[in-house]
Design a protein around this motif. Structure first.
Motif, PDB file in Angstrom:
ATOM      1  N   ALA A   1    -103.094  60.646  -7.178  1.00 52.84           N
ATOM      2  CA  ALA A   1    -102.107  60.341  -6.148  1.00 52.84           C
ATOM      3  C   ALA A   1    -101.831  61.520  -5.226  1.00 52.84           C
ATOM      4  N   THR A   2    -102.318  62.703  -5.575  1.00 53.93           N
ATOM      5  CA  THR A   2    -102.056  63.883  -4.746  1.00 53.93           C
ATOM      6  C   THR A   2    -102.700  63.697  -3.371  1.00 53.93           C
TER       7      THR A   2
ATOM      8  N   LYS B   1    -101.569  60.922 -11.731  1.00 58.52           N
ATOM      9  CA  LYS B   1    -100.786  61.774 -10.830  1.00 58.52           C
ATOM     10  C   LYS B   1    -101.715  62.623  -9.958  1.00 58.52           C
TER      11      LYS B   1
ATOM     12  N   LEU C   1     -94.241  60.414 -15.283  1.00 62.59           N
ATOM     13  CA  LEU C   1     -94.958  61.276 -14.333  1.00 62.59           C
ATOM     14  C   LEU C   1     -94.934  60.728 -12.914  1.00 62.59           C
ATOM     15  N   GLY C   2     -94.322  59.563 -12.714  1.00 61.04           N
ATOM     16  CA  GLY C   2     -94.283  58.970 -11.386  1.00 61.04           C
ATOM     17  C   GLY C   2     -93.381  59.736 -10.448  1.00 61.04           C
ATOM     18  N   ALA C   3     -93.769  59.740  -9.161  1.00 57.41           N
ATOM     19  CA  ALA C   3     -92.902  60.331  -8.143  1.00 57.41           C
ATOM     20  C   ALA C   3     -91.842  59.334  -7.697  1.00 57.41           C
TER      21      ALA C   3
ATOM     22  N   GLY D   1    -101.593  59.598 -17.653  1.00 54.27           N
ATOM     23  CA  GLY D   1    -100.602  59.757 -16.595  1.00 54.27           C
ATOM     24  C   GLY D   1    -100.897  60.942 -15.694  1.00 54.27           C
ATOM     25  N   ARG D   2    -101.328  62.032 -16.296  1.00 56.98           N
ATOM     26  CA  ARG D   2    -101.595  63.230 -15.491  1.00 56.98           C
ATOM     27  C   ARG D   2    -102.798  63.004 -14.562  1.00 56.98           C
TER      28      ARG D   2
ATOM     29  N   HIS E   1     -90.183  55.316  -8.865  1.00 56.13           N
ATOM     30  CA  HIS E   1     -90.133  54.430 -10.023  1.00 56.13           C
ATOM     31  C   HIS E   1     -89.338  53.172  -9.672  1.00 56.13           C
TER      32      HIS E   1
ATOM     33  N   GLY F   1     -97.882  59.309  -3.017  1.00 61.90           N
ATOM     34  CA  GLY F   1     -97.841  59.832  -4.366  1.00 61.90           C
ATOM     35  C   GLY F   1     -97.970  58.727  -5.400  1.00 61.90           C
ATOM     36  N   LEU F   2     -97.471  59.008  -6.619  1.00 66.05           N
ATOM     37  CA  LEU F   2     -97.603  58.089  -7.738  1.00 66.05           C
ATOM     38  C   LEU F   2     -96.375  57.186  -7.811  1.00 66.05           C
ATOM     39  N   ASN F   3     -96.574  55.892  -7.584  1.00 68.14           N
ATOM     40  CA  ASN F   3     -95.519  54.885  -7.655  1.00 68.14           C
ATOM     41  C   ASN F   3     -95.714  54.091  -8.939  1.00 68.14           C
TER      42      ASN F   3
END
Length: 549
Positions: free
Chosen positions: A477-478, A474, A494-496, A470-471, A498, A23-25
């Motif tokens: 990152a899916t 994200k 929006l990070g999964a 950010g979106r 952090h 995901g989004l780090n």
């Protein structure tokens, strides 16, 4: 994807262990806290060429270990196998550096070269930022990126195969033309030599036979008298007559000898048989010695002609027959050269036509893909507050090559009526970041297998635009993994996962620390990014609103 990053004694990091997630780090922190050191360290273990002074002051060596998980079919597996490593779903890269700049690398506990690390890194990580000249901003990569977007791999492969066939056909034609030109330059020699050899008609072993016959004829005069005397001594006036008389005399008394002469008579019979054979051999040799006086001259002429022709062509006399066959074959090729050239030219024309067809088909597909890419970019740019910008995939003629006949360049006009130009020449820093992000969103497939890293790609934007950035990060990152170094609270929210990067002084040593943030700590960090060093309740409320989406 990247699972763990372990950094020891690199610049202001003494020891740091990070466990990244799918995901989004996001990594946040104040300027100078050490975020860029993390990227430098990751680049170091991946073999990238960067700054040399990475070892922490006073340390004996710096070390970085990165662990990646490789899904089945990941391109890194094929690279490992090709390099002689056992492919495995867990890939561990380790690299150390001394203060003197000596670097040593390991792949899964085996020594490895920097070239292998860099080859693996191309399949493991993509780094994007405002100075992204290795990837999306490199015009040399644009054609491949368009082909990837349009799923044109099969067409590119067909064009590459047609190019190979065309190149081979042209090479065969050029080689045949060169051979024919060489043979034509020596055509007079070939025809004269073949005629001369055909006239003489040399045979293997002939020189030895002629030489022996010549020596025999030269000695015949001296031998003939002795052979005649030997024949007379063996004849009826010599040994044959004496042995015949002895045989008759013994036969006359044998019946009274009571068998005492049987052995002698038998030996005498055998001797007469041998004598007869000796007489026949002498007579045959005598016939050999009887020859026409001109035969010696003819034999010598033939022998000397063979030897002279052998010297002329620098071969042994016994090789003249083979030389004649070789020259005759070359002459046949010369006579049939025009036919061969015509056939090869026809084959080259067919291969050229096949390449032209494949290249034109690929060009049409690229134009269609370019139209779709331009439309997709228009959709992506609008939410990024760049709806007035025009992205165009420019396809121009190029010299024919393995990938076709097209030169592909991504261009942009940032304002209506403004001239279009290359991305990195036209767009400003903030605009360039958004262009790169939009382009990456359009070009990334469902499962690239890459860990994508964005280094402050949101610099220069804020508010709704930062939220749109950010979106999109994200969305990228899916199903995969994205690492973002950011100063934007909208992106961070929006990070999964952090992490906060902070610099602190321990004793008189400045060190960089990276800590994962729990939900409460995330509120404080996003609030700090919103309000600065003094975090207010209003900032925390705004941070909660951002984190709640």
């Amino acid at each position: 994807m990247l699972r763990h990053l372990d950094i020891r004694d690199m610049l202001i990091i003494d020891r740091l262990e990070l466990a990244f997630q799918p995901g989004l780090n996001v990594l946040t922190g104040e300027t100078g806290a050490g975020k860029s050191i993390l990227l430098d360290s990751l680049g170091f273990v991946l073999g990238w060429r960067g700054r040399a002074d990475l070892v922490r002051s006073g340390a004996e060596q710096g070390e970085v270990v990165a662990e990646f998980h490789l899904a089945p079919g990941h391109p890194a597996l094929a690279l490992l196998e090709e390099a002689g490593f056992e492919p495995d779903e867990t890939l561990i890269l380790r690299r150390v550096n001394t203060p003197e700049g000596r670097k040593t690398a390991w792949v899964n506990d085996r020594r490895a070269s920097g070239d292998l690390l860099r080859a693996l890194s191309d399949t493991l990580v993509e780094l994007h930022g405002q100075q992204d000249d290795r990837g999306l901003l490199d015009p040399r990569q644009h054609r491949a990126l368009l082909d990837q977007f349009g799923a044109l791999g099969d067409m590119v492969a067909a064009t590459r195969a047609a190019w190979t066939d065309r190149r081979r056909a042209l090479a065969a034609l050029e080689a045949a033309e060169a051979r024919l030109a060489t043979m034509r330059a020596e055509e007079d020699f070939l025809r004269h030599a073949v005629a001369e050899l055909d006239k003489l008609d040399p045979q293997p072993g002939e020189e030895e036979t002629l030489d022996a016959r010549r020596r025999l004829m030269q000695a015949a005069e001296r031998m003939r008298a002795d052979v005649a005397r030997a024949a007379a001594a063996l004849g009826t006036e010599g040994a044959e007559g004496a042995m015949g008389d002895a045989r008759r005399w013994l036969d006359g008394v044998a019946d009274r000898a009571e068998g005492g002469l049987d052995e002698a008579l038998a030996a005498l019979d055998r001797a007469l048989v041998e004598l007869t054979e000796a007489q026949s051999g002498v007579e045959r040799f005598a016939e050999v010695l009887s020859f026409n006086p001109s035969e010696l001259e003819e034999t010598e002429e033939r022998l000397f002609a063979l030897r002279a022709l052998a010297r002329k062509h620098s071969v042994a006399p016994d090789d003249l027959a083979g030389l004649a066959d070789t020259l005759r074959t070359r002459l046949t090729q010369l006579d049939g050269g025009a036919t061969e050239i015509a056939a090869l030219k026809a084959a080259a024309d067919r291969a050229g036509a096949a390449f032209d067809t494949a290249a034109e088909t690929l060009r049409a597909a690229r134009r269609e893909a370019a139209t779709r890419l331009d439309a997709a970019m228009a959709e992506e740019l609008a939410p990024l507050k760049m709806e007035r910008a025009v992205f165009t995939t420019l396809i121009e003629p190029a010299a024919p090559g393995p990938e076709g006949i097209d030169l592909v360049t991504f261009t942009v006009a940032t304002n209506p009526g403004a001239p279009a130009g290359p991305l990195n020449k036209i767009a400003s820093g903030g605009e360039l970041s958004r262009f790169l992000l939009a382009l990456k969103v359009c070009l990334t497939g469902d499962d690239s297998g890459l860990t994508m890293i964005f280094d402050e790609i949101d610099r220069g934007v804020g508010g709704a635009t930062a939220d749109a950035v950010g979106r999109r990060l994200k969305a990228l990152a899916t199903g995969g993994q994205v690492l973002v170094v950011t100063h934007s609270p909208q992106v961070a929210a929006l990070g999964a996962h952090h992490w906060r990067v902070a610099k602190q002084v321990e004793g008189e040593v400045t060190l960089s620390r990276v800590v994962p943030l729990d939900p409460d700590a995330r509120i404080d960090e996003v609030a700090r990014m919103l309000s600065g060093d003094t975090v207010t309740e209003a900032a925390r409320a705004a941070a909660r609103a951002l984190l709640d989406g």
